[in-house]
Design a protein around this motif. Structure first.
Motif, PDB file in Angstrom:
ATOM      1  N   UNK A  25     -32.596  -9.346  58.274  1.00 24.61           N
ATOM      2  CA  UNK A  25     -32.451  -8.013  57.881  1.00 24.61           C
ATOM      3  C   UNK A  25     -33.167  -7.257  56.856  1.00 24.61           C
ATOM      4  N   UNK A  26     -34.373  -6.400  57.961  1.00 22.94           N
ATOM      5  CA  UNK A  26     -34.722  -5.659  56.142  1.00 22.94           C
ATOM      6  C   UNK A  26     -34.704  -4.400  56.497  1.00 22.94           C
ATOM      7  N   UNK A  27     -33.686  -3.858  55.598  1.00 24.46           N
ATOM      8  CA  UNK A  27     -33.040  -2.446  55.542  1.00 24.46           C
ATOM      9  C   UNK A  27     -33.886  -1.225  54.292  1.00 24.46           C
TER      10      UNK A  27
ATOM     11  N   UNK B 242     -35.412  -0.781  65.098  1.00 23.02           N
ATOM     12  CA  UNK B 242     -34.743   0.572  65.077  1.00 23.02           C
ATOM     13  C   UNK B 242     -34.406   1.280  63.847  1.00 23.02           C
ATOM     14  N   UNK B 243     -34.065   2.461  64.386  1.00 27.11           N
ATOM     15  CA  UNK B 243     -34.086   3.844  63.430  1.00 27.11           C
ATOM     16  C   UNK B 243     -33.033   4.220  63.886  1.00 27.11           C
TER      17      UNK B 243
ATOM     18  N   UNK C 229     -25.354   0.490  68.558  1.00 30.85           N
ATOM     19  CA  UNK C 229     -26.589   0.383  68.934  1.00 30.85           C
ATOM     20  C   UNK C 229     -27.562  -0.565  67.857  1.00 30.85           C
ATOM     21  N   UNK C 230     -28.454  -0.501  67.589  1.00 28.92           N
ATOM     22  CA  UNK C 230     -28.927  -0.717  65.854  1.00 28.92           C
ATOM     23  C   UNK C 230     -27.813  -2.254  66.158  1.00 28.92           C
TER      24      UNK C 230
ATOM     25  N   UNK D  76     -34.565   7.721  60.259  1.00 29.69           N
ATOM     26  CA  UNK D  76     -36.129   8.107  61.157  1.00 29.69           C
ATOM     27  C   UNK D  76     -37.162   8.745  60.443  1.00 29.69           C
ATOM     28  N   UNK D  77     -37.662   8.837  59.261  1.00 27.21           N
ATOM     29  CA  UNK D  77     -38.714   9.742  58.378  1.00 27.21           C
ATOM     30  C   UNK D  77     -39.687   8.733  57.903  1.00 27.21           C
TER      31      UNK D  77
END
Length: 419
Positions: A224-226, A200-201, A211-212, A174-175
């Motif tokens: 999935x793009x990570x 999701x972050x 949760x993700x 989350x940035x």
């Protein structure tokens, strides 16, 4: 005082002046050229940044072994950003104002770069930044040797769309980088008429990924793009495999995992997944073979090279060429001469675009193998011109987007919350 004495006094004064000037010039010519190296040696980002420091030092050592630049050795001043953006800012200011370095090589996360950027601009200094990033930025005080969005993020989505599937799940730290990268991805997937099933972050450094994983299981994407950074990736991939999500069922494409990070990830958790970079260690050319050999000779045969490591390495050489061409270590003159510099790097020929100070680079997609290396499954065949601002939105709209993130995080470049 007779004429003879006057002539002797003048001759003595002239001789002393010449001696003083010559002696001073010799002292200046022998004085080392000080540069700063600013990376995280501790904290969540140390997993990635320590190796970039090693590569930067290797390039400096090689240049010094050949006589340095302008007859002077390069003296590196290494400081720890501690994976903390305020520490990065403090250390950048100290390097410029107290250590009097002429250039700084450093930063990994965009949060650290965004935090130090005003400092380099206030002091009209120079930062060489070695990591792929989200774009949406140009500064006369920064040279970007990592990929712009059109040299990593955008081609990765198109390749995934063509080869893996059209239904995506986005996960990131989350940035600023993951948030912006995913905005770019969503624009592109919409244009391609694909689907985003989830976004999701997690906080930087967090291991709270349950949760993700639950949402990935519920939505069943094709890809999935990570954009998770740092050691949070260890928890993420472990949880994926424990949930039965293997690479052959739902492959993951990562934007911040390279060979160095794979050393910290259990092999069984990542084999078969993908990453998109401009450089991989197994590129087959003489320059890269020499680079890998020298890196392992200095740091150990078990060490690996990676894209940010290589960009940190060739960034020093581009800078050294600029200093040599400028004939001085004065930072403002170096900044002018580094534009248009090119270098035959381990990844291939790289070139600094004079218009935006980003680097022309070849794009490559790699598949993770059981030996911890990548098999290159696609490449762009030639260097791509860097475009910092994707055309899916106007520059003004992108700047509004960035500012809203900054303000929403209480004037930070990362979510300031903690677990």
């Amino acid at each position: 005082m007779n004429k003879k004495i006057i002539l002797l006094v003048v001759a003595f004064a002239l001789g002393f002046t010449i001696y003083f000037f010559t002696h001073t010039q010799i002292q200046i010519s022998q004085k080392p050229i000080k540069v700063g190296i600013l990376h995280s040696l501790t904290g969540t980002m140390a997993i990635s940044e320590k190796s970039v420091v090693d590569a930067t030092l290797l390039a400096i050592e090689e240049i010094n072994a050949k006589g340095g630049i302008l007859g002077r050795k390069i003296q590196p001043i290494i400081v720890d950003g501690k994976s903390d953006w305020n520490t990065f800012a403090k250390q950048a200011k100290n390097l410029i104002t107290k250590e009097k370095v002429v250039t700084v090589f450093g930063c990994w996360t965009s949060a650290s770069r965004k935090t130090v950027k005003p400092i380099f601009e206030i002091y009209n200094h120079l930062l060489i930044y070695p990591v792929q990033y989200e774009g949406l930025e140009e500064s006369p005080n920064i040279v970007y040797t990592g990929a712009a969005p059109n040299q990593q993020i955008i081609p990765a989505v198109k390749w995934s769309f063509d080869n893996l599937g059209k239904r995506f799940f986005l996960v990131g730290s989350d940035y600023i980088f993951p948030r912006t990268a995913n905005a770019i991805i969503k624009d592109q997937v919409t244009a391609l008429q694909g689907e985003i099933l989830g976004e999701e972050y997690i906080l930087l450094g967090s291991n709270q990924v349950e949760n993700v994983i639950a949402k990935i299981l519920a939505t069943q994407p094709k890809v999935i793009l990570n954009t998770i950074n740092g050691d949070s990736n260890i928890a993420f991939f472990k949880a994926l495999r424990q949930a039965g999500i293997s690479s052959d069922i739902i492959p993951t494409i990562s934007f911040s995992i390279a060979e160095a990070e794979l050393k910290s990830l259990p092999n069984k958790d990542v084999v078969g997944d993908y990453a998109v970079w401009n450089y991989f260690q197994n590129i087959n050319n003489p320059k890269n073979s020499e680079f890998v050999q020298n890196f392992q000779k200095k740091y150990g045969e078990n060490r690996v090279t990676s894209d940010p490591i290589e960009a940190g390495y060739f960034g020093v050489y581009l800078w050294a060429q600029a200093v040599k061409a400028a004939g001085t270590d004065e930072v403002n003159i170096i900044r002018e001469y580094i534009k248009d510099q090119s270098f035959k790097a381990p990844e291939g020929v790289v070139y600094i675009d004079a218009n935006n100070q980003h680097t022309w680079k070849t794009v490559r997609v790699g598949k993770i193998q059981s030996d911890g290396q990548f098999k290159i499954v696609w490449n762009s065949s030639k260097p791509i011109r860097p475009i910092p601002y994707p055309i899916s939105r106007s520059k003004a709209d992108w700047e509004i987007f960035i500012n809203n993130l900054y303000q929403g995080w209480n004037r930070n470049w990362a979510n300031p919350k903690t677990d």
